[in-house]
Write a protein that holds these residues in place. Structure first.
Motif, mmCIF file in Angstrom:
data_model
loop_
_atom_site.group_PDB
_atom_site.id
_atom_site.type_symbol
_atom_site.label_atom_id
_atom_site.label_comp_id
_atom_site.label_asym_id
_atom_site.label_seq_id
_atom_site.Cartn_x
_atom_site.Cartn_y
_atom_site.Cartn_z
ATOM 1 N N LEU A 1 49.271 37.270 48.514
ATOM 2 C CA LEU A 1 48.808 38.642 48.729
ATOM 3 C C LEU A 1 48.662 39.359 47.385
ATOM 4 C CD1 LEU A 1 48.166 40.944 50.747
ATOM 5 C CD2 LEU A 1 50.583 41.553 50.670
ATOM 6 N N LEU A 2 49.675 39.179 46.516
ATOM 7 C CA LEU A 2 49.594 39.784 45.189
ATOM 8 C C LEU A 2 48.419 39.214 44.409
ATOM 9 C CD1 LEU A 2 53.189 40.132 43.693
ATOM 10 C CD2 LEU A 2 51.620 41.929 44.373
ATOM 11 N N LEU A 3 48.187 37.900 44.556
ATOM 12 C CA LEU A 3 47.086 37.251 43.829
ATOM 13 C C LEU A 3 45.726 37.759 44.276
ATOM 14 C CD1 LEU A 3 48.391 33.564 43.687
ATOM 15 C CD2 LEU A 3 48.299 35.211 41.818
ATOM 16 N N SER A 4 45.632 38.227 45.534
ATOM 17 C CA SER A 4 44.349 38.754 46.021
ATOM 18 C C SER A 4 44.047 40.133 45.429
ATOM 19 C CB SER A 4 44.357 38.842 47.555
ATOM 20 O OG SER A 4 45.283 39.817 47.996
ATOM 21 N N ILE A 5 45.128 40.830 44.980
ATOM 22 C CA ILE A 5 44.945 42.154 44.363
ATOM 23 C C ILE A 5 44.859 42.028 42.848
ATOM 24 C CG2 ILE A 5 45.915 44.479 44.108
ATOM 25 C CD1 ILE A 5 47.494 43.984 46.677
ATOM 26 N N PHE A 6 45.804 41.288 42.271
ATOM 27 C CA PHE A 6 45.893 41.166 40.824
ATOM 28 C C PHE A 6 45.422 39.776 40.405
ATOM 29 C CE2 PHE A 6 49.419 43.930 42.281
ATOM 30 C CZ PHE A 6 48.953 45.127 41.765
ATOM 31 N N THR A 7 44.196 39.699 39.961
ATOM 32 C CA THR A 7 43.592 38.420 39.595
ATOM 33 C C THR A 7 42.762 38.588 38.336
ATOM 34 O OG1 THR A 7 42.039 36.722 40.327
ATOM 35 C CG2 THR A 7 41.681 38.921 41.169
ATOM 36 N N LYS A 8 42.423 37.469 37.707
ATOM 37 C CA LYS A 8 41.595 37.515 36.488
ATOM 38 C C LYS A 8 40.212 38.061 36.785
ATOM 39 C CE LYS A 8 43.644 33.759 33.797
ATOM 40 N NZ LYS A 8 43.411 32.421 33.204
ATOM 41 N N ASN A 9 39.701 37.734 37.981
ATOM 42 C CA ASN A 9 38.340 38.165 38.323
ATOM 43 C C ASN A 9 38.330 39.641 38.719
ATOM 44 O OD1 ASN A 9 37.388 35.509 38.014
ATOM 45 N ND2 ASN A 9 38.173 34.998 40.051
ATOM 46 N N PRO A 10 37.238 40.355 38.419
ATOM 47 C CA PRO A 10 37.154 41.777 38.785
ATOM 48 C C PRO A 10 37.262 41.976 40.290
ATOM 49 C CG PRO A 10 35.414 41.185 37.239
ATOM 50 C CD PRO A 10 36.060 39.899 37.671
ATOM 51 N N THR A 11 38.065 42.965 40.712
ATOM 52 C CA THR A 11 38.236 43.269 42.130
ATOM 53 C C THR A 11 37.975 44.757 42.350
ATOM 54 O OG1 THR A 11 40.583 43.737 41.811
ATOM 55 C CG2 THR A 11 39.999 41.472 42.378
ATOM 56 N N LYS A 12 38.154 45.189 43.596
ATOM 57 C CA LYS A 12 37.995 46.616 43.917
ATOM 58 C C LYS A 12 38.979 47.466 43.103
ATOM 59 C CE LYS A 12 36.514 45.626 48.667
ATOM 60 N NZ LYS A 12 36.844 45.754 50.094
ATOM 61 N N LEU A 13 40.157 46.899 42.815
ATOM 62 C CA LEU A 13 41.160 47.613 42.026
ATOM 63 C C LEU A 13 40.607 47.941 40.638
ATOM 64 C CD1 LEU A 13 44.160 48.495 41.461
ATOM 65 C CD2 LEU A 13 44.529 46.166 40.662
#
Length: 634
Positions: free
Chosen positions: A116-128
């Motif tokens: 779950l954390l990896l889906s938010i905080f990842t190397k690739n750009p996300t909505k965050l």
């Protein structure tokens, strides 16, 4: 962005973890311990104690109307920058409507899992990343608005002025500000040009008091927009011995005066050019901060090296000029050689390696326009032999008169290792271009190097026995023999590195070799013909080998007719007949046979469709073929 970066970026923001009765996301505890403004609150205990945080992580669990109603009261009072809701059912229609209405960052499953954390905080750009970037951008814009006068022009028309600008010109009316700006001829002239510029302007207040301002113009030619900023400037407060770089407009004014004086003093103006020829490549490879730091050091070195009577000018982003007066051209040439050598040594341990080309121009003409035309030709590398014949001009290529080719290559490769500069490897597999990233692992004895390689590249190198290296700090492409390839361990050892005369990217279109022998009949002259086979083919050219010796005088630049067949599902027996016209652009003879290259322009229908479809299908076949060949190494 990664969690560590998120915690750093939000260190001045507040974060709240909200839940109902029971806190389930214990995976957030590490973040709480690392962040000084990260707190947790139970929404069922004391709603009034919940802070108006900048970032919200909300555990909702089951999406009931009561819970959503409570969240509505929070979001109505305060809109956070980033907000995540963690729910048992992420498809719940009420929850999705709520998320859409209040612009939530995302709705995620309530699972106390590292994934779950990896889906938010990842190397690739996300909505965050997007939300945080927009917030930071808005905050920065607000600060800039209150920092200095700021204008936006579309062409020469003023379309926006911030509050500081209106205070400076003592009016809120854009038309009045435009009228006052129009009184400054130099500024109006600069606004007509589609270039960045800067200079000093004087603004007179209603009281009659005059103030000096540094005017900086940033041009965006594609949208015909310009951003103009004014910074308060006091010439008296500037140290007299301060090193300054003249801009293009100030330089032209000084050059005009020097040329006028030249007829009296009989002392020629000397211009030495320092051209950063790979600036465009560097901008694509490195961040603006890295380039700024490197160029700051380069400019400091230039100020050390320039002679007392010389002035430093920035003509364009990539071209700097030293202007002085010289009695003889030889002195300017010697200084040019010394500058090149010193600047290359000065950048040896920098993060980036600017490719520096230096040259000298001894100005004897008093025609300003003619001199400016030569300078722009030097800037754009369009100075032709007949231009050089008319002027006193001396030019050094990168590394000229400094070290031999092998030392140059060793220097560049060493620089790639020190500064972790990426390298691209290039090979041709049956006409298909294979171009992938690599980096140097080891510097080996006898000018050999060990590099990483991807499977596709390794296979192509194994077949060719050589490869081409490209990097932003290389003045030319480098060709290397492949001593050993280990596809399984993704490494290659190279030797015999040499600069290439021409770029390996010179081919305009992808060429492919045919998968089966493809006979071709070439008709030329009145009744002459020759038979052969196609070697490779592109959308606008064909290379072929014919079985008889043909001379250049006979065929070069002549129109010929070609007959051959290409695979095509729509054709009879799965083939279509190509009957086309082309022009011969290359011919060479060997062992009684000839190699001929022809160019095809504006092929008529349906031949253009046939050729495009064949190229597309053949490229797919080659990609599948090379992937299949390397599958065993994955």
């Amino acid at each position: 962005m990664l969690l560590e970066q998120f915690l750093h970026e939000t260190r001045y923001l507040s974060i709240a973890h909200l839940y109902f009765d029971e806190e389930k996301l214990t995976i957030l505890h590490h973040a709480k311990n690392e962040h000084s403004h990260f707190q947790s609150f139970d929404l069922n205990k004391d709603l009034k104690a919940v802070p108006m945080a900048d970032i919200l992580f909300i555990e909702i669990g089951e999406s009931t109307k009561e819970k959503l109603k409570l969240l509505v009261s929070i979001f109505t009072k305060h809109q956070p920058i980033i907000s995540y809701i963690f729910a048992d059912d992420v498809e719940n229609s009420l929850l999705l409507k709520f998320a859409l209405h209040f612009g939530l960052t995302d709705v995620l499953p309530l699972k106390n899992d590292e994934n779950l954390l990896l889906s938010i905080f990842t190397k690739n750009p996300t909505k965050l990343d997007n939300k945080l970037y927009i917030f930071q951008k808005i905050e920065l814009e607000k600060k800039i608005e209150h920092f200095f006068p700021f204008f936006v022009f579309h062409g020469e028309k003023l379309t926006y002025a911030n509050a500081k600008a209106k205070m400076l010109y003592e009016t809120n009316d854009l038309a009045d500000i435009q009228a006052k700006i129009n009184h400054d001829d130099e500024l109006c002239q600069a606004l007509k040009e589609n270039e960045d510029a800067q200079g000093i302007i004087i603004i007179e207040a209603a009281s009659g008091q005059k103030e000096s301002h540094l005017c900086v113009i940033k041009s965006f030619p594609q949208s015909s927009e310009k951003i103009v900023t004014l910074i308060s400037y006091d010439p008296q407060s500037e140290p007299k011995n301060c090193s300054t770089i003249l801009n293009r407009f100030d330089f032209i004014d000084k050059l005009k005066d020097r040329l006028a004086q030249q007829s009296v003093t009989n002392v020629a103006v000397s211009l030495i050019f320092i051209n950063i020829s790979n600036l465009e490549k560097l901008n694509k490879t490195f961040t603006s901060t890295t380039i700024y730091d490197s160029f700051k050091n380069l400019m400091a070195k230039l100020f050390q090296l320039k002679e007392a009577h010389q002035e430093l000018i920035q003509w364009s982003p990539n071209l700097y000029i030293l202007m002085g007066e010289e009695d003889n051209f030889e002195h300017a040439c010697e200084q040019t050689k010394h500058l090149q050598q010193e600047l290359i040594l000065a950048t040896e341990n920098e993060k980036i390696t600017p490719i520096i080309l230096t040259s000298a121009f001894h100005v004897e003409s008093d025609d300003l326009n003619e001199v400016l035309e030569y300078i722009e030709k030097i800037n754009t590398k369009n100075l032709l032999p007949h231009d050089i014949a008319r002027i006193q001009y001396f030019e050094l290529d990168y590394f000229d008169n400094i070290i031999d080719e092998q030392e140059q290559i060793a220097y560049l490769m060493h620089n790639c290792v020190n500064n972790k500069i990426p390298i691209k490897l290039l090979n041709i597999y049956k006409g298909l271009c294979i171009n992938t990233n690599s980096h140097i692992q080891k510097m080996l004895p006898e000018n050999s190097y060990q590099l990483t390689c991807e499977n596709l590249q390794g296979y192509a190198m194994q077949l060719e026995g050589e490869t081409v290296l490209q990097a932003p700090n290389f003045p030319k492409d480098i060709k290397a023999d492949v001593a050993m390839v280990d596809i399984k361990h993704s490494l290659v050892i190279m030797k015999n590195l040499k600069f290439m005369r021409n770029s390996a990217n010179s081919r305009q279109h992808t060429r492919v070799q045919t998968n089966i022998r493809t006979p071709v009949l070439i008709k030329y002259g009145h009744l002459s013909s020759a038979q052969g086979e196609i070697l490779d083919i592109s959308v606008n050219s064909i290379a072929m080998k014919v079985t008889k010796s043909l001379s250049e005088d006979e065929l070069m630049y002549q129109k010929v007719k070609l007959n051959f067949s290409l695979p095509n599902e729509e054709g009879e027996n799965g083939y279509v007949l190509m009957n086309i016209e082309a022009k011969v652009t290359y011919i060479t003879q060997k062992n009684g046979a000839s190699k001929i290259v022809v160019m095809m322009e504006n092929l008529p229908k349906p031949y253009d469709d046939y050729l495009l479809r064949y190229m597309y299908n053949r490229q797919k076949e080659l990609i599948f073929e090379i992937r299949k060949a390397t599958k065993a190494y994955n």
